[in-house]
Design a protein around this motif. Structure first.
Motif, short mmCIF file in Angstrom:
data_model
loop_
_atom_site.label_atom_id
_atom_site.label_comp_id
_atom_site.label_asym_id
_atom_site.label_seq_id
_atom_site.Cartn_x
_atom_site.Cartn_y
_atom_site.Cartn_z
N LEU A 1 0.82 -1.21 0.00
CA LEU A 1 0.00 0.00 0.00
C LEU A 1 0.85 1.26 0.00
O LEU A 1 0.39 2.32 -0.43
N ARG A 2 2.07 1.16 0.47
CA ARG A 2 2.96 2.32 0.49
C ARG A 2 3.63 2.57 -0.85
O ARG A 2 4.41 3.50 -0.99
N ARG A 3 3.29 1.77 -1.83
CA ARG A 3 3.88 1.92 -3.16
C ARG A 3 2.86 2.37 -4.19
O ARG A 3 3.21 2.55 -5.36
N VAL A 4 1.60 2.54 -3.78
CA VAL A 4 0.53 2.79 -4.74
C VAL A 4 -0.07 4.18 -4.54
O VAL A 4 -0.62 4.46 -3.46
N PRO A 5 0.00 5.05 -5.53
CA PRO A 5 -0.72 6.33 -5.43
C PRO A 5 -2.23 6.07 -5.35
O PRO A 5 -2.81 5.43 -6.24
N ALA A 6 -2.86 6.54 -4.29
CA ALA A 6 -4.28 6.28 -4.06
C ALA A 6 -4.76 7.22 -2.97
O ALA A 6 -3.99 7.97 -2.38
N MET A 7 -6.05 7.16 -2.70
CA MET A 7 -6.63 7.89 -1.57
C MET A 7 -7.00 6.87 -0.50
O MET A 7 -8.02 6.17 -0.60
N LEU A 8 -6.16 6.76 0.51
CA LEU A 8 -6.34 5.79 1.59
C LEU A 8 -6.25 6.43 2.97
O LEU A 8 -6.49 5.77 3.97
N THR A 9 -5.90 7.71 3.02
CA THR A 9 -5.61 8.34 4.30
C THR A 9 -6.83 8.35 5.21
O THR A 9 -7.97 8.30 4.76
N ASN A 10 -6.57 8.44 6.49
CA ASN A 10 -7.62 8.46 7.50
C ASN A 10 -7.19 9.40 8.62
O ASN A 10 -6.02 9.81 8.68
N THR A 11 -8.10 9.76 9.48
CA THR A 11 -7.77 10.55 10.66
C THR A 11 -8.32 9.84 11.89
O THR A 11 -9.50 9.46 11.92
#
Length: 433
Positions: free
Chosen positions: A280-290
């Motif tokens: 997952l740290r290698r793929v440009p995507a929207m995965l962020t969370n708070t």
């Protein structure tokens, strides 16, 4: 042929929020890099086209399919590089930034795309500004840094002839599949139980503003700098406490809030990458969370005690970081009605900024990081030995520039005083409202 994928939980939250307010432009994220050297315009544009072709997230558009909300990944997306020579302006950087900020006011059409833009500004023969922006539904800040690193690599290869670096395995489809699997897993249920138990009795939100945040589409920013010497002292303090320097910074924000408000049960919002697996740290995507970071700060506690507790809470938060914020805030009974966040967000970014362009160094400057309900503390480590950039983003219905400047000065002063806070004295309550 167009490929169809589901959405990550983070993407779904952004898509829904954008549908509720189609004119809200706060989901536009952007940054630019100051390239200290010449740039071959044609080769740079070729590099951009190659990266778009290799990055499905940049070719996405969103809508409702037969099975519900989905994203369609087009085979090709053509976004020409906007080019402008600002070298004749009295202040080329200011001229370029004005044009960048105008672009940030654009409205992206999530159904048709494309959902990103970029421009190259020539400030002189040996200086260029590369501006990149996107709608938050396609990439987060970490994803945008991956895109920038890929462009730097391809452009350098085109100019110098050196081989491109091997692309590590991992695809957007795999990232979405991993996110979907998580939402159906025992880990998801365990994370939910953890957060509901931790936050069950939380009823107070610490804020430097004295009123409930209204709905807003805009914020203001005030920025400052913590020099290399102060950062070295901060890192030394962290080593002394056997923690990391971001943990010291987070503790300082908690102490600042306590001193300003008197609140003892401080909750910070902690943006996390949502990338718990190497792929997952290698793929440009929207995965962020708070996620919420809860710590007790009282006049009697020492700074070391605050840091120690926060360090434990942080480790737990990272372990449970994937549970969606949007679900959690709906499930917590104690948050004030209409509140979307737990408290001021503290966004510490220390990744992927040191990209060179055909041997020429570049410095990244963030312009917009996403919506701000109340206050966001942004701390950027460029990994260049030049210290930390610290910016406060404040809801413009709650703060004016003078107030933000005062809060930033207080925060930077507190960070500079961290070494003296380790002498065992209590943090003190300060001037509560």
């Amino acid at each position: 042929m167009t490929a169809r994928l589901a959405l990550s939980a983070a993407q779904t939250g952004v898509w829904v929020a954008q549908q509720l307010d189609p004119d809200d432009r706060s989901f536009n994220i952007a940054e630019y890099c100051d390239i200290q050297g010449p740039v071959d315009r044609a080769l740079f544009e070729a590099a951009l086209r190659e990266v778009v072709a290799a990055t499905p997230a940049l070719r996405a558009r969103f809508g409702l399919g037969e099975e519900g909300l989905c994203q369609d990944i087009d085979d090709t997306v053509d976004v020409p590089l906007v080019y402008e020579d600002v070298s004749a302006a009295p202040d080329p950087r200011a001229a370029a930034e004005r044009r960048m900020r105008r672009d940030l006011e654009r409205t992206y059409d999530l159904a048709t795309g494309p959902l990103f833009t970029w421009a190259l500004f020539k400030a002189g023969p040996e200086r260029h500004f590369w501006y990149r922006a996107a709608h938050h539904v396609v990439v987060d800040g970490f994803g945008l840094s991956l895109v920038a690193a890929h462009v730097a690599d391809v452009y350098t290869s085109l100019v110098t002839g050196r081989p491109r670096r091997p692309r590590p395995p991992g695809t957007l489809a795999e990232a979405i599949a991993a996110d979907t699997a998580y939402q159906e897993s025992p880990e998801f249920a365990a994370d939910r139980r953890y957060w509901l138990a931790l936050m069950a009795d939380q009823t107070e939100v610490a804020s430097l503003a004295d009123r409930q945040p209204p709905r807003t589409r805009s914020y203001i920013r005030h920025s400052g700098h913590l020099g290399p010497g102060d950062v070295d002292a901060l890192r030394a303090a962290a080593r002394r406490l056997e923690v990391t320097w971001p943990e010291v910074v987070l503790a300082a924000v908690a102490v600042l809030l306590h001193r300003a408000t008197g609140v003892r049960d401080v909750v910070l919002g902690l943006p996390v990458t949502g990338r718990t697996a190497p792929m997952l740290r290698r793929v440009p995507a929207m995965l962020t969370n708070t996620v919420p970071l809860r710590v007790t700060v009282t006049p009697e506690r020492t700074f070391a005690e605050v840091v120690t507790e926060l360090s434990v809470r942080l480790a737990e938060a990272v372990e449970h970081q994937r549970y969606p914020q949007e679900r959690l805030v709906r499930e917590l009974p104690g948050l004030p009605e209409g509140r979307k966040q737990f408290g001021p967000d503290v966004n510490i970014m220390s990744f992927g900024f040191g990209n060179g362009y055909a041997g020429h160094p570049a410095t990244v400057h963030n312009l917009a990081a996403g919506p701000v309900e109340d206050l966001t503390v942004n701390v950027y480590d460029r990994l260049d030995g030049q210290g930390l950039q610290v910016s406060l983003d404040g809801n413009d219905a709650l703060y004016d520039r003078t107030e933000l400047a005062g809060h930033l000065d207080a925060f930077l002063g507190l960070l500079r005083s961290v070494p003296t806070l380790l002498d065992g004295k209590a943090v003190g309550q300060g001037a509560a409202r």
